[in-house]
Design a protein around this motif. Structure first.
Motif, short mmCIF file in Angstrom:
data_model
loop_
_atom_site.label_atom_id
_atom_site.label_comp_id
_atom_site.label_asym_id
_atom_site.label_seq_id
_atom_site.Cartn_x
_atom_site.Cartn_y
_atom_site.Cartn_z
N SER A 16 14.73 -4.76 -0.17
CA SER A 16 14.27 -3.44 -0.58
C SER A 16 12.83 -3.26 -0.10
CB SER A 16 14.36 -3.26 -2.10
OG SER A 16 13.58 -4.22 -2.76
N LEU A 17 12.48 -2.01 0.14
CA LEU A 17 11.14 -1.70 0.63
C LEU A 17 10.09 -1.95 -0.45
CD1 LEU A 17 11.49 1.61 2.66
CD2 LEU A 17 10.60 -0.57 3.48
N VAL A 18 8.95 -2.48 -0.02
CA VAL A 18 7.80 -2.65 -0.91
C VAL A 18 6.97 -1.38 -0.80
CG1 VAL A 18 5.68 -3.96 -1.29
CG2 VAL A 18 7.77 -5.16 -0.59
N GLU A 19 6.65 -0.79 -1.93
CA GLU A 19 5.79 0.39 -1.91
C GLU A 19 4.41 -0.03 -1.45
OE1 GLU A 19 5.78 3.09 -5.18
OE2 GLU A 19 7.85 2.58 -5.70
N ALA A 20 3.82 0.77 -0.57
CA ALA A 20 2.51 0.42 -0.02
C ALA A 20 1.70 1.68 0.24
CB ALA A 20 2.68 -0.37 1.27
N THR A 21 0.39 1.52 0.13
CA THR A 21 -0.54 2.58 0.48
C THR A 21 -1.64 1.95 1.33
OG1 THR A 21 -1.87 2.21 -1.50
CG2 THR A 21 -0.12 3.86 -1.66
N GLY A 22 -2.47 2.78 1.90
CA GLY A 22 -3.63 2.30 2.64
C GLY A 22 -3.26 1.46 3.85
N PHE A 23 -4.05 0.43 4.09
CA PHE A 23 -3.91 -0.40 5.27
C PHE A 23 -2.52 -1.04 5.37
CE2 PHE A 23 -4.38 -4.66 7.24
CZ PHE A 23 -4.64 -4.23 8.53
N ILE A 24 -1.99 -1.53 4.26
CA ILE A 24 -0.70 -2.21 4.28
C ILE A 24 0.40 -1.24 4.72
CG2 ILE A 24 1.05 -3.36 2.86
CD1 ILE A 24 -1.38 -5.09 3.62
N GLN A 25 0.26 0.02 4.39
CA GLN A 25 1.23 1.02 4.83
C GLN A 25 1.23 1.12 6.35
OE1 GLN A 25 0.53 4.93 3.26
NE2 GLN A 25 2.67 5.50 3.49
N LEU A 26 0.07 0.94 6.97
CA LEU A 26 -0.02 0.97 8.43
C LEU A 26 0.63 -0.25 9.06
CD1 LEU A 26 -3.74 2.14 8.80
CD2 LEU A 26 -1.67 3.53 9.06
N VAL A 27 0.55 -1.40 8.39
CA VAL A 27 1.11 -2.64 8.91
C VAL A 27 2.63 -2.66 8.75
CG1 VAL A 27 1.18 -5.15 8.61
CG2 VAL A 27 -1.00 -3.93 8.46
N GLY A 28 3.12 -2.18 7.62
CA GLY A 28 4.54 -2.29 7.29
C GLY A 28 5.44 -1.36 8.06
N PRO A 29 6.64 -1.26 7.55
CA PRO A 29 7.06 -1.56 6.19
C PRO A 29 7.31 -3.05 5.95
CG PRO A 29 8.91 -0.66 7.40
CD PRO A 29 7.72 -0.61 8.30
#
Length: 141
Positions: A16-29
């Motif tokens: 399942s997807l990990v919710e992310a914001t900020g920098f981690i959102q750019l790296v992910g999903p």
């Protein structure tokens, strides 16, 4: 394989997807799943993850290891706010764009204020990076 196909495959395999914001959102999903009581994490490498040689950028491996170890620290302690105070990363082998990175962090030791965690970033049965992290459990959280 398209990102949509990769996502469908991961979902069908229990991720399942990990919710992310900020920098981690750019790296992910970034993806997660629970296997025999332990979390494991996945990151499908894309063109945005390449370095000048066309391989997976070392900073991506470091960020993935840091994030997955930190998430494990939060799950184990039940505390939501932590800070990485040390992260040692050893690059073992190059990762190729399009490969699926897997991290299975494990707690080495936990105290009232610190948690020590290690992980190996794997592609299939190949270890491409190893990391040891120390995370500070922040007070008042």
């Amino acid at each position: 394989m398209t990102e949509r196909a990769v996502a469908a495959k991961l979902k069908s395999d229990g991720w399942s997807l990990v919710e992310a914001t900020g920098f981690i959102q750019l790296v992910g999903p970034i993806w997660e799943r629970l296997v025999d009581g332990d979390y494991e994490y996945a990151l499908h490498t894309q063109d945005k993850h390449h370095n000048r040689r066309g391989l997976v950028q070392g900073g991506v491996l470091m960020t993935f290891a840091d994030r997955t170890c930190g998430m494990t620290a939060r799950y184990v302690t039940g505390r939501q706010t932590m800070a990485t105070i040390q992260l040692d990363v050893h690059f073992v082998e190059a990762g190729q764009i399009g490969e699926l990175l897997i991290s299975r962090p494990r707690v080495v030791r936990s105290t009232r204020s610190l948690i020590f965690i290690r992980t190996e970033v794997m592609v299939d049965h190949r270890c491409i990076a190893m990391a040891n992290g120390v995370f500070k459990i922040l007070k008042g959280e």
